[in-house]
Design an enzyme around this catalytic site. Sequence first.
Site, PDB file in Angstrom:
ATOM      1  N   HIS A  27       0.768  -1.223  -0.177  1.00 31.27           N
ATOM      2  CA  HIS A  27       0.258  -0.123  -0.325  1.00 31.27           C
ATOM      3  C   HIS A  27       0.728   1.087   0.462  1.00 31.27           C
ATOM      4  O   HIS A  27       1.425   1.431   1.099  1.00 31.27           O
ATOM      5  CB  HIS A  27      -1.082   0.026   1.599  1.00 31.27           C
ATOM      6  CG  HIS A  27      -1.839   1.667   0.810  1.00 31.27           C
ATOM      7  ND1 HIS A  27      -3.001   0.822   2.346  1.00 31.27           N
ATOM      8  CD2 HIS A  27      -1.830   2.459   0.671  1.00 31.27           C
ATOM      9  CE1 HIS A  27      -4.170   1.942   1.832  1.00 31.27           C
ATOM     10  NE2 HIS A  27      -3.090   2.938   0.768  1.00 31.27           N
ATOM     11  N   HIS A 207      -9.650   0.615  -1.403  1.00 29.05           N
ATOM     12  CA  HIS A 207      -9.521   1.785   0.073  1.00 29.05           C
ATOM     13  C   HIS A 207     -11.039   1.289   0.528  1.00 29.05           C
ATOM     14  O   HIS A 207     -12.051   1.666   0.048  1.00 29.05           O
ATOM     15  CB  HIS A 207      -9.352   3.184  -0.003  1.00 29.05           C
ATOM     16  CG  HIS A 207      -7.944   3.344  -0.589  1.00 29.05           C
ATOM     17  ND1 HIS A 207      -6.569   2.482  -1.657  1.00 29.05           N
ATOM     18  CD2 HIS A 207      -6.714   4.221   0.578  1.00 29.05           C
ATOM     19  CE1 HIS A 207      -5.268   2.978  -1.456  1.00 29.05           C
ATOM     20  NE2 HIS A 207      -5.528   3.966  -0.543  1.00 29.05           N
ATOM     21  N   GLU A 210     -11.456   3.228   5.961  1.00 28.32           N
ATOM     22  CA  GLU A 210     -10.426   4.496   6.620  1.00 28.32           C
ATOM     23  C   GLU A 210     -11.175   5.347   7.248  1.00 28.32           C
ATOM     24  O   GLU A 210     -11.002   5.517   8.714  1.00 28.32           O
ATOM     25  CB  GLU A 210      -9.847   4.754   5.521  1.00 28.32           C
ATOM     26  CG  GLU A 210      -8.541   6.035   5.840  1.00 28.32           C
ATOM     27  CD  GLU A 210      -7.987   6.430   3.873  1.00 28.32           C
ATOM     28  OE1 GLU A 210      -8.616   6.424   2.794  1.00 28.32           O
ATOM     29  OE2 GLU A 210      -6.760   7.520   4.747  1.00 28.32           O
ATOM     30  N   ASP A 288       1.803   3.615   2.485  1.00 30.00           N
ATOM     31  CA  ASP A 288       0.802   4.393   2.040  1.00 30.00           C
ATOM     32  C   ASP A 288       1.616   5.608   1.143  1.00 30.00           C
ATOM     33  O   ASP A 288       1.674   5.921   0.176  1.00 30.00           O
ATOM     34  CB  ASP A 288       0.119   5.867   3.168  1.00 30.00           C
ATOM     35  CG  ASP A 288      -2.296   5.831   2.836  1.00 30.00           C
ATOM     36  OD1 ASP A 288      -2.062   5.671   1.727  1.00 30.00           O
ATOM     37  OD2 ASP A 288      -2.735   5.899   3.273  1.00 30.00           O
ATOM     38  N   ASP A 289       1.258   7.307   1.966  1.00 31.45           N
ATOM     39  CA  ASP A 289       2.041   8.292   0.791  1.00 31.45           C
ATOM     40  C   ASP A 289       3.374   8.637   2.242  1.00 31.45           C
ATOM     41  O   ASP A 289       3.046   9.878   2.623  1.00 31.45           O
ATOM     42  CB  ASP A 289       1.177   9.454   1.321  1.00 31.45           C
ATOM     43  CG  ASP A 289      -0.039   8.746  -0.073  1.00 31.45           C
ATOM     44  OD1 ASP A 289      -0.229   8.561  -0.733  1.00 31.45           O
ATOM     45  OD2 ASP A 289      -1.362   8.441   1.158  1.00 31.45           O
TER      46      ASP A 289
HETATM   47  N1  ADE Z   1      -4.732   8.524  -1.643  1.00 31.07           N
HETATM   48  C1  ADE Z   1      -3.724   8.829  -1.654  1.00 31.07           C
HETATM   49  N2  ADE Z   1      -3.049   8.367  -0.036  1.00 31.07           N
HETATM   50  C2  ADE Z   1      -4.359   7.814   0.507  1.00 31.07           C
HETATM   51  C3  ADE Z   1      -4.811   7.943   0.755  1.00 31.07           C
HETATM   52  N3  ADE Z   1      -4.619   7.272   2.668  1.00 31.07           N
HETATM   53  N4  ADE Z   1      -6.382   7.162   1.112  1.00 31.07           N
HETATM   54  C4  ADE Z   1      -7.415   7.589  -0.119  1.00 31.07           C
HETATM   55  N5  ADE Z   1      -6.237   7.601  -1.053  1.00 31.07           N
HETATM   56  C5  ADE Z   1      -5.237   8.015  -1.280  1.00 31.07           C
HETATM   57 ZN    ZN Z   2      -3.898   4.550   0.307  1.00 30.34          ZN
END
Ligand code: ADE
Ligand code: ZN
Length: 351
Positions: A27, A207, A210, A288-289
């Site tokens: 992810h 996703h 969340e 994630d990011d």
């Molecule tokens: N796009 C990038 N990161 C995300 C996240 N955590 N949740 C949904 N979309 C995303």
């Molecule tokens: Zn994500």
Amino acid sequence: MTTMNLASIPRDKLPALLRAMPKAELHIHIEGSLEPELIFALAQRNGVNIPYASVEALRAAYAFTDLQTFLDIYYAGASVLLHAQDFEAMAMAYFERAAADNVVHAELFFDPQTHTARGVSFETVITGLARACERAQSELGVSSALILCFLRHLSEEEAFATLEEALPYRAQFIGVGLDSSERGHPPEKFARVFARCRELGLHLVAHAGEEGPPAYVWSALDVLKVQRIDHGVRSVEDPVLMQRLAATRMPLTVCPLSNVKLCVFKTMADHNLAALLDAGLCASVNSDDPAYFGGYMNQNFVETFAALPALTSQHAWQLASNSFEASFAPEADKQRWQAALDASFAAARTP
Ligand code: ADE
Ligand code: ZN
């Protein structure tokens, strides 16, 4: 579920073990690995204007209150990506960090609609990313694959149009996912496009859970028929759902630093990762990011274990093992990585 006797590994050995153990990342939004320094370098090279005076000013803006406040900045950051070499440079920078964290396999999400909406062709995006994936294997020994994500704040019709554009490059990606603003955009909005992707033999993930409710996890499973849930941490609110996730070993790709930065949990000490594992779910740790949330894979592992005393070396092994089990890699590769994981724990057990 396999287990291993890890009782003899003391807690003070955990950070080194977490760093050294082989693991898969399932992810990671590759656009979320774009560090401020690279955003500025690409903006200058490509003549793109960004509304921040410096790297420091941009980084200072990374204070998010929810998913949407993050997404607004994330999409703005991606606007500096114009050429295949930009996508390649971004992904190579990620792979170098992944290799340093002993990530042996990574499945990368990418958001083509973020780029095609700005006039950057699908071909440009996939060419740069696919080149980086090849180089990751040959230069770093990191195995990888690409997963195309549809933006759920856009329409299903637009997702179908993106799929059409992508099909000439079908060999370059292994699956599709669903990301972007979750609330108000339930999985069932994309029922038909996911059914089509299933017919095409693509892997399916989404996703769900969340920020959105457990009902979104149910519909990702039953309507979209996904093989993994991305995040899914809100599943704990629904005991029947938890039983189903455990009984089917449905993977959850959990992202602890992301969850704290986006205020899904107030602090890391409040995170439910230990509860997910103890309920028998196939949860893994992911970044994630990472450029936006304060760290890559090992940072996620080390910070999560530091904040949650319930997590032991048994959980560490289980998380890495789950990451291989949940991956879409060939069985032979999974077995090789699992053997390397067991060897790294065996080495840590000997004084
Ligand atoms: N796009 C990038 N990161 C995300 C996240 N955590 N949740 C949904 N979309 C995303
Ligand atoms: Zn994500």
